[in-house]
Design a protein around this motif. Sequence first.
Motif, PDB file in Angstrom:
ATOM      1  N   ASP A 262     -18.202  45.372   5.577  1.00  0.00           N
ATOM      2  CA  ASP A 262     -18.723  46.432   6.419  1.00  0.00           C
ATOM      3  C   ASP A 262     -18.116  47.841   6.562  1.00  0.00           C
ATOM      4  OD1 ASP A 262     -20.758  44.527   7.307  1.00  0.00           O
ATOM      5  OD2 ASP A 262     -19.620  43.869   9.056  1.00  0.00           O
ATOM      6  N   LEU A 263     -16.649  47.656   6.535  1.00  0.00           N
ATOM      7  CA  LEU A 263     -15.758  48.878   6.473  1.00  0.00           C
ATOM      8  C   LEU A 263     -16.011  49.484   5.296  1.00  0.00           C
ATOM      9  CD1 LEU A 263     -13.515  50.401   7.625  1.00  0.00           C
ATOM     10  CD2 LEU A 263     -11.940  48.782   6.524  1.00  0.00           C
ATOM     11  N   GLU A 264     -16.275  48.985   4.078  1.00  0.00           N
ATOM     12  CA  GLU A 264     -16.452  49.625   2.718  1.00  0.00           C
ATOM     13  C   GLU A 264     -18.054  50.406   2.719  1.00  0.00           C
ATOM     14  OE1 GLU A 264     -14.645  50.235   0.340  1.00  0.00           O
ATOM     15  OE2 GLU A 264     -12.813  48.962   0.772  1.00  0.00           O
ATOM     16  N   ASN A 265     -18.925  49.800   3.554  1.00  0.00           N
ATOM     17  CA  ASN A 265     -20.255  50.299   3.719  1.00  0.00           C
ATOM     18  C   ASN A 265     -20.172  51.528   4.619  1.00  0.00           C
ATOM     19  OD1 ASN A 265     -21.229  48.446   1.926  1.00  0.00           O
ATOM     20  ND2 ASN A 265     -21.848  47.072   3.448  1.00  0.00           N
ATOM     21  N   ALA A 266     -19.382  51.274   5.573  1.00  0.00           N
ATOM     22  CA  ALA A 266     -19.446  52.499   6.617  1.00  0.00           C
ATOM     23  C   ALA A 266     -18.619  53.702   6.027  1.00  0.00           C
ATOM     24  CB  ALA A 266     -18.613  51.860   7.878  1.00  0.00           C
ATOM     25  N   SER A 267     -17.585  53.563   5.207  1.00  0.00           N
ATOM     26  CA  SER A 267     -16.837  54.408   4.469  1.00  0.00           C
ATOM     27  C   SER A 267     -17.831  55.133   3.543  1.00  0.00           C
ATOM     28  CB  SER A 267     -15.420  53.943   3.860  1.00  0.00           C
ATOM     29  OG  SER A 267     -14.728  54.910   3.257  1.00  0.00           O
ATOM     30  N   ALA A 268     -18.332  54.688   2.973  1.00  0.00           N
ATOM     31  CA  ALA A 268     -19.354  54.903   1.657  1.00  0.00           C
ATOM     32  C   ALA A 268     -20.541  55.864   2.417  1.00  0.00           C
ATOM     33  CB  ALA A 268     -19.960  54.040   0.750  1.00  0.00           C
TER      34      ALA A 268
ATOM     35  N   TYR B 209     -21.248  52.363  13.746  1.00  0.00           N
ATOM     36  CA  TYR B 209     -21.150  51.352  12.764  1.00  0.00           C
ATOM     37  C   TYR B 209     -20.294  50.004  13.432  1.00  0.00           C
ATOM     38  CZ  TYR B 209     -21.108  55.363   9.484  1.00  0.00           C
ATOM     39  OH  TYR B 209     -21.288  56.262   8.682  1.00  0.00           O
ATOM     40  N   ASN B 210     -21.019  48.816  13.076  1.00  0.00           N
ATOM     41  CA  ASN B 210     -20.524  47.571  13.528  1.00  0.00           C
ATOM     42  C   ASN B 210     -19.730  46.975  12.193  1.00  0.00           C
ATOM     43  OD1 ASN B 210     -21.996  47.710  15.833  1.00  0.00           O
ATOM     44  ND2 ASN B 210     -23.961  47.105  14.796  1.00  0.00           N
ATOM     45  N   ILE B 211     -18.418  47.091  12.596  1.00  0.00           N
ATOM     46  CA  ILE B 211     -17.519  46.692  11.482  1.00  0.00           C
ATOM     47  C   ILE B 211     -16.886  45.409  11.970  1.00  0.00           C
ATOM     48  CG2 ILE B 211     -15.499  47.417  10.280  1.00  0.00           C
ATOM     49  CD1 ILE B 211     -16.042  50.313  10.668  1.00  0.00           C
TER      50      ILE B 211
END
Length: 424
Positions: free
Chosen positions: A237-243, A230-232
């Motif tokens: 980006d954090l929300e997308n990675a968490s989802a 994950y490139n945060i």
Amino acid sequence: MAERRGAFQAPTFGPASKRPKGEVKKKVVKSPGNEEAIKPTTSSGGRADPQGQFLTRDLAAALVEVRTENIKRQLVIASGYFPGDAISPPPEEVQRLIEWCRIEKKQLILGCDANAHHKVWGSTDINHRGEDLLDFLFSTNIEIVNVGNSPTFMNAIRREVIDLTLATPFIAWMVKNWRVSEEPSMSDHMAIEFNVEATASADIECRIPRKTDWEHYIAHMSSDLKGLKYNISSNEDLENASAHFTSCLKRAFENSCPLRNKTISRDVPWWNNHLEKLKKTAKKAFNKAKREGSWNAYRLALTNYDKEVRKAKRQSWRSFCKGIDKTAPAARLQKVLFKDHSNPIGQIKKPCGEFTNDPQESLRALLETHFPDSRQITSEDGAPAGKVYNPTRWDSQKADLSVSSFRAKVRDVVYRDQCGLSNQ
């Protein structure tokens, strides 16, 4: 829900004569499987429900949800006692319950010890209480579900029908197989059984985490996350990675823990063949007592049966506790025992006839009833201000003197009795 059953047969007072011959039969759900069709609920829209208003010494009511023909209906199940020394039945709280059900459009089934005689429900005679109760039932359109004239009250000197099952017309049509049970009831009043026909919902499917295939779960997660980075650089980006990670966890769990049909076991671990024999013996003694009047033998058999049941329950619980030698059962037991099982303060009827609206008002009502003329301590009294009450009518010194005086009197009576002076 208790297994209470009822069918309508002429000449029983009830809706039997009105039932159309071509009625479509509905599936009858008996009590062992009724958990899915009938469940506790509360009334909608914030309106008052019967749990608080109609819980008194002689009346208990509960609101349940019944699924009939794929439609959920709210039903009030109540148990009442009509005091025999009252002028006429039913009591005021029962009348208020019936009126509440009419206004709120709720169906009602009421089992009651009516203490009233009338041949309409199978009594051997008619008294004024029976006539008054029958008039009330006619005026409120309440049906009598009783079938036949089997005694509901029975002791060594008397047999009578005084226990009634009452219902509103719609739900009365759904009461089937009403009967007086022949099983010992541990009371002079016989147990009444009947069915409320209801359509059971489909089997409940759920996932049981304890039966998860964890090896498959790990393999599934490893496959989904292999080589993933994950490139945060922002909140998005954090929300997308968490989802994405959450969806991987959910998908792995669903694949490793499939849906299963939920089953509810009604067996009890403490029942055994010895209790079954004692139960049959008590039943035979009860039938013999009805024929020959030998009630002493029945009471002895019933006492012995009750004693052995309590003994078996204790032994079963001790055996269960001793058998907990693994972490998982011990953890489940601790979870159950550490739950807060205390019941919150409910509604209380105030002297003015109204009911309290919240726990604070209930506490104030209790305080004013048990400690009248009390006042709140303030900082002016030399104590920290707060909700601390000082019962001014309670004098601890007088209480001490009263207890000391009582003890002195007891010692004096015991001494006089030992010396043979009790009659002097």
